[in-house]
Design a protein around this motif. Structure first.
Motif, PDB file in Angstrom:
ATOM      1  N   ALA A  52     -10.599  -1.231  19.142  1.00  0.00           N
ATOM      2  CA  ALA A  52     -11.252  -1.442  17.856  1.00  0.00           C
ATOM      3  C   ALA A  52     -10.462  -2.678  17.060  1.00  0.00           C
ATOM      4  O   ALA A  52      -9.209  -2.786  17.263  1.00  0.00           O
ATOM      5  N   ALA A  53     -11.187  -3.585  16.338  1.00  0.00           N
ATOM      6  CA  ALA A  53     -10.649  -4.614  15.837  1.00  0.00           C
ATOM      7  C   ALA A  53      -9.745  -4.336  14.706  1.00  0.00           C
ATOM      8  O   ALA A  53      -8.729  -4.881  14.280  1.00  0.00           O
ATOM      9  N   ALA A  54      -9.923  -3.232  13.979  1.00  0.00           N
ATOM     10  CA  ALA A  54      -8.782  -2.658  12.942  1.00  0.00           C
ATOM     11  C   ALA A  54      -7.756  -2.355  13.496  1.00  0.00           C
ATOM     12  O   ALA A  54      -6.702  -2.436  12.529  1.00  0.00           O
ATOM     13  N   THR A  55      -7.369  -2.269  14.752  1.00  0.00           N
ATOM     14  CA  THR A  55      -6.162  -1.774  15.438  1.00  0.00           C
ATOM     15  C   THR A  55      -5.099  -2.918  15.155  1.00  0.00           C
ATOM     16  O   THR A  55      -3.889  -2.750  15.168  1.00  0.00           O
ATOM     17  N   GLY A  56      -5.373  -4.030  15.095  1.00  0.00           N
ATOM     18  CA  GLY A  56      -4.428  -5.354  14.786  1.00  0.00           C
ATOM     19  C   GLY A  56      -4.202  -5.641  13.228  1.00  0.00           C
ATOM     20  O   GLY A  56      -3.591  -6.499  13.204  1.00  0.00           O
ATOM     21  N   LEU A  57      -4.821  -4.845  12.416  1.00  0.00           N
ATOM     22  CA  LEU A  57      -4.731  -5.051  10.977  1.00  0.00           C
ATOM     23  C   LEU A  57      -3.993  -3.894  10.453  1.00  0.00           C
ATOM     24  O   LEU A  57      -4.185  -3.656   9.255  1.00  0.00           O
ATOM     25  N   ALA A  58      -3.373  -3.186  11.014  1.00  0.00           N
ATOM     26  CA  ALA A  58      -2.378  -2.156  10.247  1.00  0.00           C
ATOM     27  C   ALA A  58      -1.242  -2.776   9.275  1.00  0.00           C
ATOM     28  O   ALA A  58      -1.157  -1.895   8.508  1.00  0.00           O
ATOM     29  N   PHE A  59      -0.596  -3.698   9.525  1.00  0.00           N
ATOM     30  CA  PHE A  59       0.525  -4.174   8.651  1.00  0.00           C
ATOM     31  C   PHE A  59       1.342  -3.242   8.452  1.00  0.00           C
ATOM     32  O   PHE A  59       1.828  -2.816   7.410  1.00  0.00           O
ATOM     33  N   GLY A  60       1.934  -2.473   9.577  1.00  0.00           N
ATOM     34  CA  GLY A  60       2.855  -1.479   9.426  1.00  0.00           C
ATOM     35  C   GLY A  60       2.629  -0.101   8.805  1.00  0.00           C
ATOM     36  O   GLY A  60       3.263   0.819   8.915  1.00  0.00           O
ATOM     37  N   GLY A  61       1.111   0.011   8.385  1.00  0.00           N
ATOM     38  CA  GLY A  61       0.540   1.229   7.997  1.00  0.00           C
ATOM     39  C   GLY A  61      -0.044   1.966   9.088  1.00  0.00           C
ATOM     40  O   GLY A  61      -0.003   1.764  10.351  1.00  0.00           O
ATOM     41  N   THR A  62      -1.029   2.753   8.645  1.00  0.00           N
ATOM     42  CA  THR A  62      -1.872   3.612   9.620  1.00  0.00           C
ATOM     43  C   THR A  62      -3.284   3.232   9.378  1.00  0.00           C
ATOM     44  O   THR A  62      -3.998   3.627   8.220  1.00  0.00           O
ATOM     45  N   ALA A  63      -4.018   2.794  10.466  1.00  0.00           N
ATOM     46  CA  ALA A  63      -5.388   2.581  10.384  1.00  0.00           C
ATOM     47  C   ALA A  63      -6.382   3.293  11.337  1.00  0.00           C
ATOM     48  O   ALA A  63      -5.726   3.782  12.241  1.00  0.00           O
ATOM     49  N   THR A  64      -7.224   3.951  10.592  1.00  0.00           N
ATOM     50  CA  THR A  64      -8.119   4.771  11.306  1.00  0.00           C
ATOM     51  C   THR A  64      -9.558   4.048  11.383  1.00  0.00           C
ATOM     52  O   THR A  64     -10.315   4.378  10.680  1.00  0.00           O
ATOM     53  N   PRO A  65      -9.795   3.312  12.728  1.00  0.00           N
ATOM     54  CA  PRO A  65     -11.297   2.640  12.924  1.00  0.00           C
ATOM     55  C   PRO A  65     -12.446   3.381  12.509  1.00  0.00           C
ATOM     56  O   PRO A  65     -13.292   2.956  12.027  1.00  0.00           O
ATOM     57  N   ALA A  66     -12.226   4.813  12.833  1.00  0.00           N
ATOM     58  CA  ALA A  66     -13.339   5.493  13.068  1.00  0.00           C
ATOM     59  C   ALA A  66     -14.081   5.777  11.583  1.00  0.00           C
ATOM     60  O   ALA A  66     -15.174   5.898  11.393  1.00  0.00           O
ATOM     61  N   THR A  67     -13.104   5.879  10.458  1.00  0.00           N
ATOM     62  CA  THR A  67     -13.525   6.135   9.072  1.00  0.00           C
ATOM     63  C   THR A  67     -13.140   5.166   8.413  1.00  0.00           C
ATOM     64  O   THR A  67     -13.751   4.945   7.002  1.00  0.00           O
ATOM     65  N   GLY A  68     -12.430   4.042   8.619  1.00  0.00           N
ATOM     66  CA  GLY A  68     -11.982   2.867   7.594  1.00  0.00           C
ATOM     67  C   GLY A  68     -11.108   3.193   6.747  1.00  0.00           C
ATOM     68  O   GLY A  68     -10.867   2.366   5.842  1.00  0.00           O
ATOM     69  N   VAL A  69     -10.446   4.303   7.136  1.00  0.00           N
ATOM     70  CA  VAL A  69      -9.264   4.715   6.185  1.00  0.00           C
ATOM     71  C   VAL A  69      -7.796   3.807   6.488  1.00  0.00           C
ATOM     72  O   VAL A  69      -7.539   3.912   7.677  1.00  0.00           O
ATOM     73  N   TRP A  70      -7.314   3.260   5.712  1.00  0.00           N
ATOM     74  CA  TRP A  70      -5.847   2.546   6.076  1.00  0.00           C
ATOM     75  C   TRP A  70      -5.034   3.289   5.041  1.00  0.00           C
ATOM     76  O   TRP A  70      -5.223   3.240   3.645  1.00  0.00           O
ATOM     77  N   ALA A  71      -3.947   3.513   5.595  1.00  0.00           N
ATOM     78  CA  ALA A  71      -2.624   3.870   4.549  1.00  0.00           C
ATOM     79  C   ALA A  71      -1.503   3.134   4.761  1.00  0.00           C
ATOM     80  O   ALA A  71      -1.210   2.866   5.942  1.00  0.00           O
ATOM     81  N   PRO A  72      -1.182   2.418   3.832  1.00  0.00           N
ATOM     82  CA  PRO A  72      -0.046   1.531   3.941  1.00  0.00           C
ATOM     83  C   PRO A  72       1.590   2.182   4.356  1.00  0.00           C
ATOM     84  O   PRO A  72       1.426   3.240   4.189  1.00  0.00           O
ATOM     85  N   ALA A  73       2.349   1.234   4.527  1.00  0.00           N
ATOM     86  CA  ALA A  73       3.519   1.929   5.090  1.00  0.00           C
ATOM     87  C   ALA A  73       4.286   2.752   4.071  1.00  0.00           C
ATOM     88  O   ALA A  73       3.984   2.262   2.548  1.00  0.00           O
ATOM     89  N   GLY A  74       5.079   3.757   4.189  1.00  0.00           N
ATOM     90  CA  GLY A  74       5.359   4.616   3.106  1.00  0.00           C
ATOM     91  C   GLY A  74       6.359   3.919   1.974  1.00  0.00           C
ATOM     92  O   GLY A  74       6.719   4.430   0.834  1.00  0.00           O
ATOM     93  N   THR A  75       7.489   3.020   2.641  1.00  0.00           N
ATOM     94  CA  THR A  75       8.387   2.627   2.090  1.00  0.00           C
ATOM     95  C   THR A  75       8.252   1.006   1.570  1.00  0.00           C
ATOM     96  O   THR A  75       7.514   0.293   2.245  1.00  0.00           O
ATOM     97  N   VAL A  76       9.077   0.639   0.323  1.00  0.00           N
ATOM     98  CA  VAL A  76       9.000  -0.725   0.231  1.00  0.00           C
ATOM     99  C   VAL A  76       9.600  -1.691   1.036  1.00  0.00           C
ATOM    100  O   VAL A  76       9.108  -2.823   1.365  1.00  0.00           O
ATOM    101  N   ALA A  77      10.785  -1.160   1.799  1.00  0.00           N
ATOM    102  CA  ALA A  77      11.218  -2.064   2.695  1.00  0.00           C
ATOM    103  C   ALA A  77      10.530  -2.121   3.846  1.00  0.00           C
ATOM    104  O   ALA A  77      10.648  -3.156   4.447  1.00  0.00           O
ATOM    105  N   ALA A  78       9.781  -0.945   4.447  1.00  0.00           N
ATOM    106  CA  ALA A  78       8.876  -1.257   5.528  1.00  0.00           C
ATOM    107  C   ALA A  78       7.595  -2.220   5.063  1.00  0.00           C
ATOM    108  O   ALA A  78       7.556  -2.877   6.040  1.00  0.00           O
TER     109      ALA A  78
END
Length: 283
Positions: free
Chosen positions: A164-190
């Motif tokens: 899926a094209a979205a897998t390369g756009l996670a930026f340290g977070g969690t991407a779910t291509p099937a639903t389009g949901v993206w959750a950013p990294a949990g900490t400011v440092a991350a």
């Protein structure tokens, strides 16, 4: 030749000629009415069979064209979403540079990261929304093909194994291509570690490679659709050459046969009157 009231040879010959003329006239009138010299198997069985087969092929080519047009629509929707994603990634690169230049823990850093998160979510939402007829080229796990000919030829828009094209756009977070949901990294440092110009460049390069592949496939589909259109035109012309009537010739033939029919009727009338002439011999 002996004269007889039982057998009128002249009338028989005239009637045969008139019947032949009427039959030819019927054939010509049918050609004028239908515009076809072969409108049924009775006219020419072999040509009728060939024309029928080619008409069926033309109908099948319509289905192929529709399949190609569906494929073009799927790719066009993906490319349209891709433009939105590229614009978002371009903006993300500027934000990434600004984030790295900001003071860690500062209010500026917090605001820049919030902007980065918002745009990243828009990117993933655009990817998930790039769906046409239930098909999304940015997702994974499904083989997507369209027909290119009536012999079972297929053109692959996306292989099942393609990521899926979205897998390369996670930026340290969690991407779910099937639903389009993206959750950013949990900490400011991350986030500070992930939100860099280099990471955006990597994502942008990978994504534009996907778009380039889609663009190439779009051109291929366009060429295939153009070919199918030309093929249909050729089939239609070929069928016409086999079955279409030459209306100019048929019109001239119709006039000639109508005149011949009238003369035949007069000839039959004259032949039939010969029996009454024999009555004069007995007066």
């Amino acid at each position: 030749m002996a004269n007889s009231i039982n057998t009128n040879r002249g009338a028989l010959v005239a009637l045969q000629t008139l019947n032949a003329t009427n039959k030819a006239l019927e054939t010509t009138q049918n050609r004028v009415n239908t515009g076809l010299k072969v409108s049924s198997a009775k006219d020419n069985g072999a040509i009728f069979a060939i024309a029928t087969s080619q008409r069926a092929e033309m109908g099948a080519q319509d289905a192929v064209k529709q399949s190609l047009q569906r494929g073009q629509s799927i790719v066009d929707v993906a490319l349209a979403a891709g433009e939105t994603v590229v614009d978002g990634l371009t903006e993300l690169k500027s934000l990434a540079v600004a984030i790295q230049d900001s003071v860690a823990g500062s209010d500026t850093e917090t605001k820049l990261m919030a902007d980065f998160d918002a745009i990243a979510k828009e990117v993933h939402s655009a990817l998930a929304g790039a769906t046409f007829d239930g098909v999304n080229l940015f997702k994974t796990g499904t083989l997507i093909e369209v027909s290119t000919n009536t012999s079972g030829g297929k053109f692959t828009l996306k292989a099942a194994a393609d990521p899926a094209a979205a897998t390369g756009l996670a930026f340290g977070g969690t991407a779910t291509p099937a639903t389009g949901v993206w959750a950013p990294a949990g900490t400011v440092a991350a986030k500070r570690t992930a939100y860099t110009a280099a990471s955006v460049d990597t994502a942008l390069n990978g994504f534009t490679t996907v778009l380039a592949d889609f663009g190439t496939k779009s051109k291929s589909l366009d060429r295939q659709a153009t070919f199918v259109g030309k093929l249909q035109d050729s089939l239609e012309t070929g069928i016409g050459n086999l079955v279409d009537a030459d209306l100019a010739k048929e019109s001239a033939r119709l006039t000639a046969l109508q005149t011949k029919q009238q003369l035949g009727v007069q000839a039959l009338s004259i032949a039939n009157s010969s029996s009454s002439i024999l009555l004069g011999l007995f007066r």
